[in-house]
Design an enzyme around this catalytic site. Structure first.
Site, mmCIF file in Angstrom:
data_model
loop_
_atom_site.group_PDB
_atom_site.id
_atom_site.type_symbol
_atom_site.label_atom_id
_atom_site.label_comp_id
_atom_site.label_asym_id
_atom_site.label_seq_id
_atom_site.Cartn_x
_atom_site.Cartn_y
_atom_site.Cartn_z
ATOM 1 N N LYS A 32 3.757 4.651 0.046
ATOM 2 C CA LYS A 32 4.455 3.356 0.107
ATOM 3 C C LYS A 32 4.461 2.804 -1.304
ATOM 4 C CE LYS A 32 4.496 -0.671 0.215
ATOM 5 N NZ LYS A 32 5.211 -1.419 -0.853
ATOM 6 N N GLU A 74 -6.475 -12.573 -14.553
ATOM 7 C CA GLU A 74 -5.581 -11.500 -15.006
ATOM 8 C C GLU A 74 -4.158 -12.043 -15.116
ATOM 9 O OE1 GLU A 74 -4.606 -8.244 -12.267
ATOM 10 O OE2 GLU A 74 -4.910 -6.838 -13.908
ATOM 11 N N CYS A 127 -3.314 -2.275 -16.281
ATOM 12 C CA CYS A 127 -4.576 -2.664 -15.644
ATOM 13 C C CYS A 127 -5.731 -2.641 -16.632
ATOM 14 C CB CYS A 127 -4.876 -1.761 -14.452
ATOM 15 S SG CYS A 127 -4.948 -0.022 -14.867
ATOM 16 N N GLU A 141 -8.264 0.899 -6.768
ATOM 17 C CA GLU A 141 -8.149 0.645 -8.212
ATOM 18 C C GLU A 141 -7.491 -0.715 -8.350
ATOM 19 O OE1 GLU A 141 -9.623 2.723 -9.949
ATOM 20 O OE2 GLU A 141 -9.358 4.743 -9.142
HETATM 21 P P1 NAD Z 1 -0.005 -5.740 -5.432
HETATM 22 O O1 NAD Z 1 -1.403 -5.761 -4.956
HETATM 23 O O2 NAD Z 1 0.832 -6.949 -5.261
HETATM 24 O O3 NAD Z 1 0.807 -4.558 -4.736
HETATM 25 C C1 NAD Z 1 0.394 -3.211 -4.823
HETATM 26 C C2 NAD Z 1 0.948 -2.456 -3.630
HETATM 27 O O4 NAD Z 1 0.337 -2.956 -2.448
HETATM 28 C C3 NAD Z 1 2.455 -2.612 -3.426
HETATM 29 O O5 NAD Z 1 2.989 -1.381 -2.995
HETATM 30 C C4 NAD Z 1 2.525 -3.650 -2.334
HETATM 31 O O6 NAD Z 1 3.712 -3.565 -1.578
HETATM 32 C C5 NAD Z 1 1.333 -3.277 -1.495
HETATM 33 N N1 NAD Z 1 0.815 -4.352 -0.643
HETATM 34 C C6 NAD Z 1 0.871 -5.692 -0.839
HETATM 35 N N2 NAD Z 1 0.289 -6.342 0.175
HETATM 36 C C7 NAD Z 1 -0.162 -5.399 1.045
HETATM 37 C C8 NAD Z 1 -0.850 -5.452 2.286
HETATM 38 N N3 NAD Z 1 -1.197 -6.608 2.853
HETATM 39 N N4 NAD Z 1 -1.157 -4.300 2.901
HETATM 40 C C9 NAD Z 1 -0.823 -3.118 2.339
HETATM 41 N N5 NAD Z 1 -0.155 -2.999 1.173
HETATM 42 C C10 NAD Z 1 0.164 -4.138 0.524
HETATM 43 O O7 NAD Z 1 -0.100 -5.297 -6.954
HETATM 44 P P2 NAD Z 1 1.091 -5.214 -8.019
HETATM 45 O O8 NAD Z 1 1.476 -6.608 -8.389
HETATM 46 O O9 NAD Z 1 2.128 -4.263 -7.508
HETATM 47 O O10 NAD Z 1 0.380 -4.489 -9.239
HETATM 48 C C11 NAD Z 1 -0.310 -5.156 -10.247
HETATM 49 C C12 NAD Z 1 -1.805 -5.093 -10.014
HETATM 50 O O11 NAD Z 1 -2.217 -3.747 -9.934
HETATM 51 C C13 NAD Z 1 -2.614 -5.714 -11.131
HETATM 52 O O12 NAD Z 1 -3.650 -6.474 -10.595
HETATM 53 C C14 NAD Z 1 -3.175 -4.503 -11.861
HETATM 54 O O13 NAD Z 1 -4.358 -4.725 -12.592
HETATM 55 C C15 NAD Z 1 -3.384 -3.559 -10.745
HETATM 56 N N6 NAD Z 1 -3.468 -2.189 -11.236
HETATM 57 C C16 NAD Z 1 -4.683 -1.580 -11.248
HETATM 58 C C17 NAD Z 1 -4.800 -0.296 -11.747
HETATM 59 C C18 NAD Z 1 -6.133 0.400 -11.755
HETATM 60 O O14 NAD Z 1 -6.153 1.608 -11.890
HETATM 61 N N7 NAD Z 1 -7.239 -0.305 -11.602
HETATM 62 C C19 NAD Z 1 -3.682 0.376 -12.241
HETATM 63 C C20 NAD Z 1 -2.462 -0.288 -12.217
HETATM 64 C C21 NAD Z 1 -2.361 -1.575 -11.712
#
Ligand code: NAD
Length: 513
Positions: free
Chosen positions: A184, A391, A293, A259
């Site tokens: 997804k 962040e 991230c 992550e």
């Molecule tokens: P997000 O949490 O908004 O979304 C990530 C994914 O989760 C998307 O596919 C989204 O549709 C899905 N999602 C959202 N709500 C959900 C739910 N209730 N149930 C299941 N899936 C759900 O994150 P984002 O805005 O897409 O990405 C940015 C974030 O990701 C930042 O906080 C960044 O630090 C983090 N990130 C972390 C790493 C790492 O390796 N630690 C790497 C890249 C990004």
């Protein structure tokens, strides 16, 4: 921007990919995908819901239970994974072009991401062939060995910041170990994910092994997390989303790899090589548009070099080239989506009340539209400031001075996050001691975040749960079953055979658990 490059043959709609077929949502629903440079809708993507997830999971479960993939010898799976890597490599330019268009990432950085995606597949293709598991021998008495098995249907949920590369980071090990998957991808950036289907078909991945459902997190993502036939979820995204997923997965006791977010410190001691440290701290927060991230988004600088650092850093930040994502000279492109742009801009405004603005601070000149933010630097930021603690995930950095190693460590550890840390010093002992004491899953000492794919990847505190990377990914996507065989006579403490007292306990007795 009149001479803007638009990729040829952009699709106008994208579908799900379930059981080897491209399909629409069961209810026909779609969502709009925006081009971050104009914020105009350029694509309609199928909006998956529970019914679509159910269909995808059923296909993946069938492929796992009845298909050849989980039972294939490692070499055969490895060959297919290498073919995937070859295809990704051969299409790196096109992949980068589409990724950059969809996400706003600078084209040169998107190209690096495409190549890294290929490398992820190649790496796990090699690793599973070299993989060996333990056997423990007790001469003449017992033989014990580990029977490693794929788990089943892996649910993979990914963010928008480096979409294709992060998908490969999960797809590579999940598939290499013989699982089947439902991916997804993030709803802001579904374009590059839709290319996996063709790549996998061409490489010979059996039908049903890879399934893709587009859609919103609260619909498609939520249904995937709550599906009883999905025993493990690998999630990358915000810490808050991670908490929700953790709660939703709890009733099923699912395997989780998380992550999450970061607010990583880059700590610059006065004895560091300042030229190199400044270059690294610029790249560390402004590359990938700051949507990274592991961004070193808090820079802590030792007082004797603080003023010089701030002055030189701000001057260099002002020279960072903001531009059209497709332009190869661009260093910072357009942020992914107007909602994210608004969030980052709100932090820029908050920062103006919390720190001393020394570079950027809003839209860059010459970019009246699109999600462009000038590389922004705040100095003299106190640790209780929101821009120090939260962040931002954009090209915005907070700089704070320190007077001693103890203070630097306290400041470095003073957030809820613990993903990465960067330490700049030429004092070997201090460098190691600091690296080992800092609360971060990964530390880079006198280095930008160059990663060896064999090393563990993951955060501590609010930045994550569990580790992936190298053999840790193999561990996450497999069960390690212990098989014990008696070689001599079975050792049975005899119960119920005679009137005399039981034997004294011995280490050969059955395990007390
Ligand atoms: P997000 O949490 O908004 O979304 C990530 C994914 O989760 C998307 O596919 C989204 O549709 C899905 N999602 C959202 N709500 C959900 C739910 N209730 N149930 C299941 N899936 C759900 O994150 P984002 O805005 O897409 O990405 C940015 C974030 O990701 C930042 O906080 C960044 O630090 C983090 N990130 C972390 C790493 C790492 O390796 N630690 C790497 C890249 C990004």
């Amino acid at each position: 921007m009149t001479d803007r490059h638009i990729p040829a043959d952009l699709p106008e709609r994208i579908q799900h990919y379930i059981d080897g077929e491209f399909v629409d949502s069961a209810d026909g629903d779609t969502f709009e995908v925006l081009d971050p440079v104009t914020n105009e809708t350029y694509l309609q993507a199928a909006a998956g819901k529970k019914a679509d997830i159910d269909r995808a999971v059923a296909a993946a479960k069938r492929a796992f239970d009845e298909g050849p993939w989980p039972k294939m010898v490692a070499r055969d799976r490895s060959r297919i994974l290498h073919r995937i890597a070859d295809i990704v490599e051969s299409r790196d330019t096109r992949l980068a072009e589409l990724e950059s268009f969809d996400s706003g990432l600078p084209i040169t950085q998107a190209l690096g991401q495409a190549r890294r995606a290929a490398e992820n597949f190649r790496f796990f293709a090699d690793l599973i062939v070299a993989q060996h598991d333990n056997a423990f021998k007790v001469p003449g008495r017992q033989m014990n060995y580990v029977n490693r098995k794929p788990i089943g249907v892996a649910g993979l949920i990914t963010p928008w910041n480096t979409p294709f590369m992060l998908e490969s980071w999960k797809l590579g090990p999940a598939l290499a170990t013989g699982n089947t998957v439902v991916l997804k991808p993030a709803e802001f950036t579904p374009l590059s994910a839709s290319l996996w289907a063709g790549i996998f078909e061409e490489a010979g991945l059996p039908k049903g092994v890879f399934n893709l459902v587009n859609g919103l997190g609260e619909d498609a993502g939520d249904a995937l997390v709550k599906h009883p036939d999905v025993p493990l979820i690998s999630f990358t995204g915000e810490s808050r989303t991670g908490q929700i997923i953790f709660g939703n997965a709890a009733p099923f006791l699912k395997g989780l790899s998380m992550e999450l977010g970061g607010k990583s410190p880059a700590v610059v001691f006065a004895d560091a090589d300042l030229d190199v440290a400044i270059d690294a701290c610029i790249f560390g927060v402004f590359s990938l548009n700051g949507e990274r991230c592991t961004a070193g988004s808090r820079i802590l600088v030792e007082r004797p070099v603080y003023d010089e650092f701030v002055e030189r850093y701000a001057a260099q930040a002002k020279r960072v080239k903001v531009g059209d994502p497709q332009d190869p000279t661009t260093e910072v492109g357009a942020l992914v989506h107007p909602e994210h742009y608004e969030k980052v801009m709100s932090y820029v405004e908050i920062g103006k009340t919390e720190g001393r603005l020394v570079a950027g601070g809003g839209r860059p000149e010459g970019f009246p539209t699109g999600n462009y933010v000038a590389p922004t630097v705040f100095a003299d930021v106190s640790p209780d400031a929101r821009i120090f603690q939260e962040e931002i995930f954009g090209p915005v950095v907070a700089i704070t001075p320190f007077d001693s190693e103890e203070e630097a460590l306290a400041l470095a550890n003073d957030t809820k996050y613990g993903l990465a840390a960067y330490v700049w010093t030429n004092d070997l002992k201090r460098g190691h001691n600091f690296a080992q004491a800092v609360e971060a899953g990964m530390v880079w000492l006198n280095s930008n975040n160059v990663r060896d794919l064999r090393t563990p990847f993951g955060g501590v505190k609010a930045s994550g749960l569990g580790h992936e990377g190298g053999y840790r990914s193999i561990d996450f996507y497999t069960d390690q079953q212990s098989v014990h065989i008696t070689l001599g006579e079975p050792h049975n403490p005899t119960f119920g055979k005679s009137a005399h007292a039981p034997e004294e306990p011995s280490l050969d007795d059955p395990d007390p658990r």
